[in-house]
Design a protein around this motif. Structure first.
Motif, PDB file in Angstrom:
ATOM      1  N   GLY A   1       0.913  -1.099  -0.148  1.00 24.70           N
ATOM      2  CA  GLY A   1       0.074  -0.095   0.105  1.00 24.70           C
ATOM      3  C   GLY A   1       0.771   1.215  -0.039  1.00 24.70           C
ATOM      4  N   ARG A   2       0.273   2.479   0.650  1.00 25.00           N
ATOM      5  CA  ARG A   2       0.693   3.430   0.457  1.00 25.00           C
ATOM      6  C   ARG A   2       2.232   3.805   0.920  1.00 25.00           C
ATOM      7  N   TRP A   3       2.520   3.359   2.149  1.00 29.35           N
ATOM      8  CA  TRP A   3       3.789   3.628   2.893  1.00 29.35           C
ATOM      9  C   TRP A   3       4.894   3.086   2.177  1.00 29.35           C
ATOM     10  N   PRO A   4       4.851   1.957   1.899  1.00 30.92           N
ATOM     11  CA  PRO A   4       5.765   1.306   1.107  1.00 30.92           C
ATOM     12  C   PRO A   4       6.314   1.969  -0.222  1.00 30.92           C
ATOM     13  N   ARG A   5       4.951   2.659  -0.924  1.00 32.94           N
ATOM     14  CA  ARG A   5       5.218   2.906  -1.940  1.00 32.94           C
ATOM     15  C   ARG A   5       5.738   4.547  -2.041  1.00 32.94           C
ATOM     16  N   LEU A   6       5.235   5.296  -0.994  1.00 33.33           N
ATOM     17  CA  LEU A   6       6.060   6.646  -0.759  1.00 33.33           C
ATOM     18  C   LEU A   6       7.362   6.289  -0.279  1.00 33.33           C
ATOM     19  N   ALA A   7       7.779   5.413   0.093  1.00 32.77           N
ATOM     20  CA  ALA A   7       9.073   5.026   0.714  1.00 32.77           C
ATOM     21  C   ALA A   7      10.039   4.935  -0.418  1.00 32.77           C
TER      22      ALA A   7
END
Length: 708
Positions: free
Chosen positions: A248-254
């Motif tokens: 989801g979002r957090w691995p993608r943003l990292a």
């Protein structure tokens, strides 16, 4: 940066199990975020190739593709695991050939024709060789021993980009065989993949320190990047990465943050590929693991998603075609103005779209029987092989459309002269080749490396690197008039300093330091009072704050094991030269230091069109680089009467402060972007002779006073 599937192929292979990034189901769902990631990586590479200063780490887009390719190939292999062995391998290789070969063959053929028409015949030969190596997936291995990927002259090779295709093609050939050899499955694959990563990463780290170009170009050094992608897919299939916080979002943003760091901050000059590539690889892994968001959304705007998806679908074709377009523009009209950049992008996109629609898609949509495809592929490869060879040999020069087929004749290239000084023993044997060991068997023999002088005349001992060698025509003319003896010793790419260790091909250049210390000591042993040591080198490379393109200084220099800042390098070099000058003064020997000649922004062989951009760099940058060296050498000379500084710059620039690299009659004054031609060197003879006379260095050796 070749990647296997696009469009429908991506829907099948560039995917994850339908149940999500960590699911175990066998079906695959299309991953639009992977196509978008490929598009972003392609744009990073394109921007870097247009102008390195715009996105200094954009070249790491290739590493993003390596990871994606490993992920995709593993998915393809696992998807075929239930089929019999030989049909499984045959189908895999046939898909790779069908996907990659047609566009590559067309690009190599068209680009080779462009080389024959637009690049001077004396310059085109090495490029045809690279094209032939690329035809068989071997260009990376060939280029490893030929050039530095980040050097200025590498920007003129229209097939340079095929190195990454070679890496991936070799991976495609070897990797399936390894997996089949263990009877691969999800469980059995993990130990093999982990072992490959450890071994390849270790080799890459070792080569980065000891053989940087091998680390950059060779498949074993890059294997771990591709294998990381494969291991990620296996881990997802085994359900090892199914936790919600890993998607989801957090691995993608990292991952996006790491990729942004990589394309902006990664250094091309040191520590690459290991550890420099790690942010790009880890960022790609995180994005692949994150998966698309809810509803398939992975970017904040639909327009951005559509744009990157389009670039992703075109990425292979755009990668193939953009670099030849940029390079051939450099050879003809230049790549410096906004309209030239726009033209390069437009030309790249038009050719990429045309090749995608007219070559890639028809071959994939209308497949033939496997034996027909195999036969046609072999005939196409052999036919193109013969065609490129014909352009290289029997037709070489016959299709050239330029105004000057020989812009820098061999007779104007100092390094090509044999002997280097006519009628003397000063030959290439007086130069220790770059990277070679320095010892009693390789050092210059001054019984041969000399031009005799008149009895009682001073000796001029020329010491340095190739920027000393290109002064030989000047000194030949001067000593012919003054009667001075001329001796010569040089080592390629070597700063004359007995304590500092510079970098050559991104590795520590210990033999250079040994050469400098050894020849300095020998000069003190054999020269006589009144003799002259003339030191010249590529000081803009070693000591300037930036190059002619305005890029910051980055080549590492060491004192012992400690890396120095550029300010520390300058201080240490000034101190080293002053110490040497004082040792010379104690023996009555003079020291002449040469301010490095100004560099060009482009290779002069690529500046043939009078209406095109000049090879000369910006006048302000040229002046700033000159001022840096004049200040440093003035510090060396301060208070030391036996030290003299010769600055050739006023005789090589015009009234506007830009370098004059060619006379009105076409005579070249530069052989390449920073070496003088024979004519350019000889043009400095009169100014240098006046300089020697003004310094009182042309008179006979002083006679020793008789002992009382």
């Amino acid at each position: 940066m070749v990647v296997a599937p696009t469009s429908q192929g991506a829907a099948a292979a560039a995917s994850v199990p339908a149940t999500g990034a960590g699911g175990k189901a066998g079906g695959f769902a299309y991953r639009p975020d992977i196509d978008a990631l490929r598009g972003a990586a392609m744009l990073a590479v394109l921007v870097f190739h247009l102008n390195k200063g715009w996105l200094p780490g954009g070249f790491t887009g290739v590493d993003v593709f390596f990871v994606i390719s490993g992920y995709v190939v593993m998915g393809s292999l696992l998807g075929q695991a239930s089929k019999p062995l030989w049909p499984r391998l045959g189908n895999f290789y046939l898909r790779r050939v069908r996907r990659l070969l047609p566009n590559l063959l067309v690009c190599l053929g068209v680009t080779s024709l462009g080389v024959a028409m637009l690049i001077p015949p004396l310059e085109s030969g090495p490029y045809f060789i690279v094209a032939l190596k690329a035809l068989f997936g071997w260009s990376n291995n060939y280029l490893m021993g030929q050039l530095d990927y980040f050097a200025t002259d590498a920007d003129l090779n229209p097939f340079l980009h095929t190195w990454s295709l070679g890496v991936e093609q070799q991976f495609y050939l070897v990797f399936p065989l390894l997996m089949v050899g263990i009877g691969y499955g999800v469980r059995r694959s993990v130990p093999l993949l982990a072992a490959l990563i450890v071994l390849s990463l270790g080799a890459s780290w070792w080569w980065t320190q000891s053989a940087p170009m091998a680390a950059f170009f060779l498949m074993p050094s890059r294997l771990w990047e591709l294998t990381v992608g494969s291991l990620l897919l296996v881990a997802q299939r085994r359900g090892l990465l199914g936790a919600d916080w890993l998607k989801g979002r957090w691995p993608r943003l990292a991952g996006a943050a790491l990729l942004l760091w990589a394309v902006v901050m990664t250094s091309e000059r040191e520590g690459f590929p290991v550890p420099g590539v790690l942010p790009a690889v880890l960022g790609t892994v995180l994005v692949l693991q994150a998966g698309p968001g809810e509803g398939g959304r992975f970017l904040p705007g639909r327009w951005l998603e559509r744009g990157l998806l389009t670039c992703g679908l075109l990425s292979y074709s755009l990668y193939l075609w953009h670099w030849p377009v940029i390079v051939l523009l450099r050879w003809t009209w230049g790549m410096e103005t906004w309209w030239q950049y726009v033209g390069a992008v437009a030309g790249s996109v038009v050719l990429a779209v045309a090749a995608y629609g007219l070559v890639e898609q028809p071959v994939r949509r209308y497949p033939l029987k496997w034996w027909w495809e195999t036969l046609l592929a072999l005939l196409a490869v052999v036919g193109l092989w013969l065609g490129i060879d014909a352009l290289h040999h029997p037709f070489r020069g016959k299709l050239f459309l330029g105004v000057d087929a020989d812009p820098v004749p061999i007779s104007e290239r100092v390094h090509a002269l044999n002997p280097l000084v006519p009628g003397t023993g000063i030959t290439s044997d007086c130069t220790v080749a770059s990277g070679k060991p320095y010892n009693a068997t390789t050092r210059p023999n001054f019984d041969k490396c000399n031009r005799p002088g008149l009895p009682g005349a001073r000796e001029i001992f020329l010491l340095g690197d190739s920027h000393a060698q290109h002064l030989l025509p000047m000194l030949d003319a001067v000593t012919a008039r003054t009667g001075q003896r001329l001796t010569f010793a040089a080592m390629g790419a070597c700063l004359i300093d007995p304590k500092l260790t510079v970098t050559w091909q991104q590795g520590r250049y210990e033999s250079c330091r040994q050469f400098a210390a050894g020849e300095m000591d020998r000069s003190l042993q054999r020269l006589k009072p009144g003799d002259i040591v003339l030191v010249s080198g590529f000081l803009h490379n070693y000591l300037a704050s930036n190059d002619i393109e305005g890029r910051g200084y980055g080549a590492p220099t060491y004192l012992g094991d400690r890396r120095l800042s550029i300010a520390e390098v300058r201080r240490a070099h000034v101190a080293g030269l002053r110490a040497y000058a004082q040792r010379l003064a104690a023996r009555g020997i003079q020291l002449v230091l040469v301010v490095d000649n100004p560099s060009l922004a482009r290779e002069p062989v690529a500046c043939q069109d009078p209406a095109g951009s000049s090879c000369s760099g910006d006048a302000a940058t040229t002046a700033r680089m000159r001022a840096t060296l004049r200040t440093l050498l003035a510090e060396v000379a301060a208070g030391l009467p036996n030290v003299h500084v010769f600055d050739p710059t006023p005789y090589l620039v015009g009234p506007d402060g830009r370098v004059v690299y060619r006379r009105p009659d076409g005579t070249p004054l530069y052989a390449d972007s920073h070496h003088l031609s024979v004519s350019g060197s000889r043009s400095l003879a009169a100014p240098f002779e006046r300089f020697l006379q003004q310094q009182g260095l042309t008179s006979p050796r002083p006679t020793a006073s008789p002992s009382p």
